[in-house]
Design a protein around this motif. Sequence first.
Motif, PDB file in Angstrom:
ATOM      1  N   ALA A  40       0.829  -1.202   0.000  1.00 52.35           N
ATOM      2  CA  ALA A  40       0.000   0.000   0.000  1.00 52.35           C
ATOM      3  C   ALA A  40       0.862   1.249   0.000  1.00 52.35           C
ATOM      4  O   ALA A  40       1.993   1.242   0.500  1.00 52.35           O
ATOM      5  N   GLY A  41       0.312   2.321  -0.573  1.00 55.66           N
ATOM      6  CA  GLY A  41       0.991   3.603  -0.550  1.00 55.66           C
ATOM      7  C   GLY A  41       1.008   4.207   0.839  1.00 55.66           C
ATOM      8  O   GLY A  41       0.411   3.670   1.789  1.00 55.66           O
ATOM      9  N   ALA A  42       1.666   5.331   0.954  1.00 59.20           N
ATOM     10  CA  ALA A  42       1.771   5.998   2.251  1.00 59.20           C
ATOM     11  C   ALA A  42       0.411   6.487   2.720  1.00 59.20           C
ATOM     12  O   ALA A  42      -0.447   6.873   1.912  1.00 59.20           O
ATOM     13  N   GLU A  43       0.205   6.463   4.012  1.00 56.65           N
ATOM     14  CA  GLU A  43      -1.052   6.925   4.619  1.00 56.65           C
ATOM     15  C   GLU A  43      -1.394   8.341   4.161  1.00 56.65           C
ATOM     16  O   GLU A  43      -0.525   9.199   4.029  1.00 56.65           O
ATOM     17  N   ALA A  44      -2.704   8.584   3.905  1.00 56.22           N
ATOM     18  CA  ALA A  44      -3.181   9.909   3.491  1.00 56.22           C
ATOM     19  C   ALA A  44      -4.077  10.488   4.571  1.00 56.22           C
ATOM     20  O   ALA A  44      -4.600   9.772   5.431  1.00 56.22           O
ATOM     21  N   SER A  45      -4.284  11.807   4.514  1.00 59.99           N
ATOM     22  CA  SER A  45      -5.175  12.466   5.473  1.00 59.99           C
ATOM     23  C   SER A  45      -5.792  13.682   4.800  1.00 59.99           C
ATOM     24  O   SER A  45      -5.287  14.185   3.794  1.00 59.99           O
ATOM     25  N   GLY A  46      -6.883  14.151   5.371  1.00 62.79           N
ATOM     26  CA  GLY A  46      -7.532  15.338   4.834  1.00 62.79           C
ATOM     27  C   GLY A  46      -8.823  15.633   5.555  1.00 62.79           C
ATOM     28  O   GLY A  46      -9.335  14.820   6.327  1.00 62.79           O
ATOM     29  N   SER A 119      -2.777 -12.448  -3.402  1.00 64.75           N
ATOM     30  CA  SER A 119      -1.778 -11.802  -2.556  1.00 64.75           C
ATOM     31  C   SER A 119      -2.293 -11.688  -1.133  1.00 64.75           C
ATOM     32  O   SER A 119      -3.506 -11.744  -0.883  1.00 64.75           O
ATOM     33  N   ALA A 120      -1.399 -11.525  -0.203  1.00 61.79           N
ATOM     34  CA  ALA A 120      -1.804 -11.192   1.157  1.00 61.79           C
ATOM     35  C   ALA A 120      -2.423  -9.798   1.144  1.00 61.79           C
ATOM     36  O   ALA A 120      -1.911  -8.892   0.484  1.00 61.79           O
ATOM     37  N   PRO A 121      -3.554  -9.594   1.832  1.00 59.69           N
ATOM     38  CA  PRO A 121      -4.184  -8.271   1.825  1.00 59.69           C
ATOM     39  C   PRO A 121      -3.300  -7.218   2.495  1.00 59.69           C
ATOM     40  O   PRO A 121      -2.643  -7.493   3.499  1.00 59.69           O
ATOM     41  N   VAL A 122      -3.287  -6.013   1.906  1.00 54.36           N
ATOM     42  CA  VAL A 122      -2.590  -4.881   2.504  1.00 54.36           C
ATOM     43  C   VAL A 122      -3.576  -3.738   2.663  1.00 54.36           C
ATOM     44  O   VAL A 122      -4.605  -3.692   1.963  1.00 54.36           O
ATOM     45  N   THR A 123      -3.287  -2.812   3.569  1.00 57.25           N
ATOM     46  CA  THR A 123      -4.246  -1.758   3.900  1.00 57.25           C
ATOM     47  C   THR A 123      -3.668  -0.379   3.629  1.00 57.25           C
ATOM     48  O   THR A 123      -2.561  -0.048   4.082  1.00 57.25           O
ATOM     49  N   PHE A 124      -4.451   0.417   2.886  1.00 55.39           N
ATOM     50  CA  PHE A 124      -4.157   1.838   2.672  1.00 55.39           C
ATOM     51  C   PHE A 124      -5.065   2.617   3.614  1.00 55.39           C
ATOM     52  O   PHE A 124      -6.280   2.415   3.623  1.00 55.39           O
ATOM     53  N   THR A 125      -4.506   3.531   4.387  1.00 57.86           N
ATOM     54  CA  THR A 125      -5.264   4.217   5.431  1.00 57.86           C
ATOM     55  C   THR A 125      -5.442   5.699   5.109  1.00 57.86           C
ATOM     56  O   THR A 125      -4.499   6.367   4.682  1.00 57.86           O
ATOM     57  N   VAL A 126      -6.672   6.172   5.326  1.00 59.06           N
ATOM     58  CA  VAL A 126      -6.978   7.606   5.223  1.00 59.06           C
ATOM     59  C   VAL A 126      -7.479   8.072   6.583  1.00 59.06           C
ATOM     60  O   VAL A 126      -8.419   7.488   7.134  1.00 59.06           O
TER      61      VAL A 126
END
Length: 586
Positions: A40-46, A119-126
Amino acid sequence: MQFSRLSRLFAASAMAVSAVFVLNACKEDEEVFPAPTASAGAEASGVPGAKVNVTASISAPAGLKTLTVLKNGAAFDTKTYTDGATSDNYSKEYTIESLASGTTVNFTVIATDTKNQASAPVTFTVKVTAVPPKQVVTVKGLLTGNISWTKDKIYKLSGFVRVGGDTTETAAAGVATGTLTIEAGTVIIGERSTKGTLIIQRGSKIIANGTASEPIVFTSERGVGEREAGDWGGLVICGKAKNNLPGGSAQLEGSYKGWHGGSDDADNSGSLKYVRVEYAGVPINPNQEINSFTFGSVGSGTSLEYLQASYGGDDSYEWFGGTVNAKYLVAYRGLDDDFDMDNGFRGNIQFAVGLRGATSADQSGSNGFEVDNDGQGTSAEPFTSPTLANVSLIGAKQSQETFISTLFQNGMHLRRNNKIKVYNTFVTGYPNGVYIDGSTTAANAVAGSLVLNNVVLAGVTGWGTNGYGQGAATQPQGFAVRDVNTSTPAAALTIGTQKPSEWFASLAGNKTVASWTTTGISNTVFGAGRPTFTITTSATDAITKGTSTVTLPAFFTATDYVGAFKDTDWTATWAEFNPSAVVYIK
């Protein structure tokens, strides 16, 4: 015989050895691939409303087959690969919803390959961050030149805020003008204690173009649960088009220097698009309220589209002369009339809906349309002669049991020598559908300068003997088309040699239906909250059926139905039917 046995054994052994070689060769040809991987990409926020990109990198040596993305366990996005790609950099835009600060939204990414390995699941977090409070900017007095209001601020109208300095009956040369441009998504509040009002003076402009996702909102300064009709003034636009008032120049009701009128019917006062006005209508003087939207002699160079007036303390819309055209208007739970037209208004209006509250009606009597040539019913020119099409006027009376104020009057009150033309329009829920009031108005109907075509009037089940309260034990009592006046005792009305109801029935496409319940409209149009506006076309008397063809001026969109809606709700996303619960100041 011994030799023959040995030969057979040798042959069998050779076959077995051959089979082993073949099997080994097949195993060597079938290459084994590792399972796909994802990161997953880097954590995002907003803040709520911000857009972020959900990202992930995936690899599948055997070739990618599918990618599945879940948002908090629910489906968000899928992607199918058919090009044999072995890697991909995934990206999908996500708009952060109205979630509390500190909320985490998890996006789970899973890839599969052509060997059906996952694939093993991965998590992208907002992460949702707090919305910073907007600066409240108090605006007073005279604005000239080019002024811009932006959505990162909230603007408070203190007293009469004027764009342009034309505040006299006859503007002197060199009077300062202004152009106010308001960004989509901007909120403007009216100060209650000073009767905050925005007035676009004659010769100046307002450019307020919101969008369906970011309307411009004028509203009360008060908080959730405290707002009420008349919390502030309203939005007033004064133009230079003709009216029929003495001298051609006049001050709007309330004497707050809203001078309007001139000789330029093509005058341009700017543009309003996706604009809401809520809780306006403060009395400037006793019984002299400002309307939610007031248009004084506004010219046809001005653009009006997608406007909503809600909970106003006077009329939702009023036109005093002028030639401005408009499409997509909502009048929601105002106190007085939904659409008031007088003093020589000659514009075109299409796609408009009026919805009423059961107990909100004005002491002057509340109507869907109230139309006059002028206050005395004279023959002053230009005549009030607008053309309207595809309007739905929904009164407050949903059922026989619904209590409504006795101050409600007519779906259309056409009076005082006006020459309105109305097409493809639906009326229900009022004590009277249509009232042709006065001998001069009746004469205009006889002459064909007042026209009603493809107008459907629907009663209310069980409301008296005719669906309008006539014959009921309780007031008010009424008619689909009034055949008697409101005097005591009532006197018969005529249009030429006909009763008004006979005249109405004789015109192309007009129809009277016993109950709105057979017309295909939803019962939600009578209640609080967002209504369902689209029409059930299979209903017995569906207002999508049986309309005659009428050729209208080029401004109008050709339609094959009566009322403001058919299968598309043009109020979606931008209109608000529960403004009392909206938090505007954060």
